[in-house]
Design an enzyme around this catalytic site. Structure first.
Site, PDB file in Angstrom:
ATOM      1  N   ASN A  24      48.065  14.012 -20.113  1.00 42.47           N
ATOM      2  CA  ASN A  24      48.233  13.955 -18.025  1.00 42.47           C
ATOM      3  C   ASN A  24      49.437  14.841 -18.141  1.00 42.47           C
ATOM      4  O   ASN A  24      50.495  14.631 -18.808  1.00 42.47           O
ATOM      5  CB  ASN A  24      48.301  12.788 -17.982  1.00 42.47           C
ATOM      6  CG  ASN A  24      48.997  12.827 -16.076  1.00 42.47           C
ATOM      7  OD1 ASN A  24      49.911  13.354 -15.554  1.00 42.47           O
ATOM      8  ND2 ASN A  24      47.811  12.608 -15.601  1.00 42.47           N
ATOM      9  N   SER A  47      44.457  14.143 -14.217  1.00 44.43           N
ATOM     10  CA  SER A  47      44.823  13.969 -13.019  1.00 44.43           C
ATOM     11  C   SER A  47      44.284  12.944 -12.886  1.00 44.43           C
ATOM     12  O   SER A  47      43.437  11.735 -12.820  1.00 44.43           O
ATOM     13  CB  SER A  47      44.886  15.107 -12.436  1.00 44.43           C
ATOM     14  OG  SER A  47      45.336  14.837 -11.146  1.00 44.43           O
ATOM     15  N   GLU A  48      45.629  12.328 -12.345  1.00 42.45           N
ATOM     16  CA  GLU A  48      45.315  10.628 -12.147  1.00 42.45           C
ATOM     17  C   GLU A  48      45.078  10.677 -10.439  1.00 42.45           C
ATOM     18  O   GLU A  48      44.127   9.294 -10.966  1.00 42.45           O
ATOM     19  CB  GLU A  48      46.530   9.638 -12.061  1.00 42.45           C
ATOM     20  CG  GLU A  48      47.972  10.447 -10.598  1.00 42.45           C
ATOM     21  CD  GLU A  48      49.088  11.315 -12.022  1.00 42.45           C
ATOM     22  OE1 GLU A  48      49.971  11.145 -12.026  1.00 42.45           O
ATOM     23  OE2 GLU A  48      48.518  11.933 -12.730  1.00 42.45           O
ATOM     24  N   ASN A  49      44.554  11.139 -10.055  1.00 42.36           N
ATOM     25  CA  ASN A  49      43.654  11.630  -9.046  1.00 42.36           C
ATOM     26  C   ASN A  49      41.932  11.046  -9.155  1.00 42.36           C
ATOM     27  O   ASN A  49      41.275  11.471  -8.349  1.00 42.36           O
ATOM     28  CB  ASN A  49      44.220  12.181  -7.376  1.00 42.36           C
ATOM     29  CG  ASN A  49      44.219  13.830  -8.490  1.00 42.36           C
ATOM     30  OD1 ASN A  49      44.156  14.230  -9.503  1.00 42.36           O
ATOM     31  ND2 ASN A  49      43.690  14.813  -7.783  1.00 42.36           N
ATOM     32  N   SER A  89      39.743   6.157 -13.206  1.00 37.27           N
ATOM     33  CA  SER A  89      41.339   7.368 -13.678  1.00 37.27           C
ATOM     34  C   SER A  89      42.080   6.286 -14.508  1.00 37.27           C
ATOM     35  O   SER A  89      43.053   6.363 -15.577  1.00 37.27           O
ATOM     36  CB  SER A  89      41.323   8.080 -13.078  1.00 37.27           C
ATOM     37  OG  SER A  89      42.471   9.053 -12.841  1.00 37.27           O
TER      38      SER A  89
END
Length: 233
Positions: A24, A47-49, A89
């Site tokens: 990340n 990606s955390e989204n 996520s």
């Protein structure tokens, strides 16, 4: 003295990724790393989204106007990528399923504490984002940062003075003067640019410093364009 540019720092980070790592990249300077990842490494960018498998940013792979990363930048997907909701996520992040996270920071302490968020003027709530989850849930936390503030105070300190993102998590720092491992409550120079010496290093690092027998190595500048020609992991 030639200091490393942000792109050169990103290059050193990318060259230290092990093969097939799930990585990340935080908001800001870390996003530059995507341009320097060797295609044959098989890196999966998270990606955390809700994306796992963002494509490396190259002129040959134009971004998709309908897809964004956590920095709100348009991105493309590599073959085999997947998209999920925030809950899944963040479960990946909190469950230790990522290998490395690369974050920016305002301060890093010699014990591995990191401070990388701030309450901006007029902001009613702190803008932490997913950094806390990434920092405590990822086995390896690397930081990309400039060593000095605008007032020339060191950001590599004995103890953080800013609100912490996480405690004792940072294992490596990449900066304009070189790379430091964070070990045993010390900053251990791993590689430094020519001209930075034991006598001059306290100008940039105010926290405790330890020198290892096999470190540091001199970073040869300018960096060439060969992917994977750096310092290794």
């Amino acid at each position: 003295m030639h200091y490393l540019t942000r792109n050169e720092i990103a290059r050193l980070v990318a060259e230290d990724f092990p093969q097939y790592a799930v990585v990340n990249l935080g908001i800001g300077m870390p996003t530059l790393v995507t341009e320097h990842i060797a295609p044959g490494l098989g890196i999966y960018l998270h990606s955390e989204n809700g994306i796992l498998g963002m494509a490396q940013r190259t002129p040959q792979v134009p971004p998709d106007p309908d897809l964004i990363n956590a920095s709100k930048e348009n991105v493309a997907l590599q073959p085999g990528a997947s998209i999920c909701d925030h809950a899944l996520s963040f479960t990946m992040m909190r469950g230790g399923h990522l290998d490395i996270t690369v974050l920016g920071a305002f301060e890093v302490a010699a014990n591995g504490d990191i401070a990388n968020w701030a309450l901006g003027e007029g902001d009613p709530l702190p803008s932490v984002g997913g950094a806390m989850d990434l920092a405590v849930g990822t086995p390896k936390v690397w930081v990309m940062m400039e060593t000095l503030t605008r007032s020339k105070a060191s950001r590599l300190v004995a103890h953080c003075s800013l609100p912490l993102t996480a405690q004792g998590v940072v294992s490596r720092v990449y900066s304009e003067i070189g790379v430091f491992d964070v070990e045993d409550n010390h900053f251990v120079p791993r590689s430094l640019i020519a001209g930075v010496t034991p006598a001059s290093l306290p100008e940039w690092v105010s926290g405790p410093i330890a020198w290892a027998v096999d470190r540091p190595r001199v970073i040869e500048l300018p960096l060439d364009d060969r992917a994977g020609s750096g310092l290794g992991s």
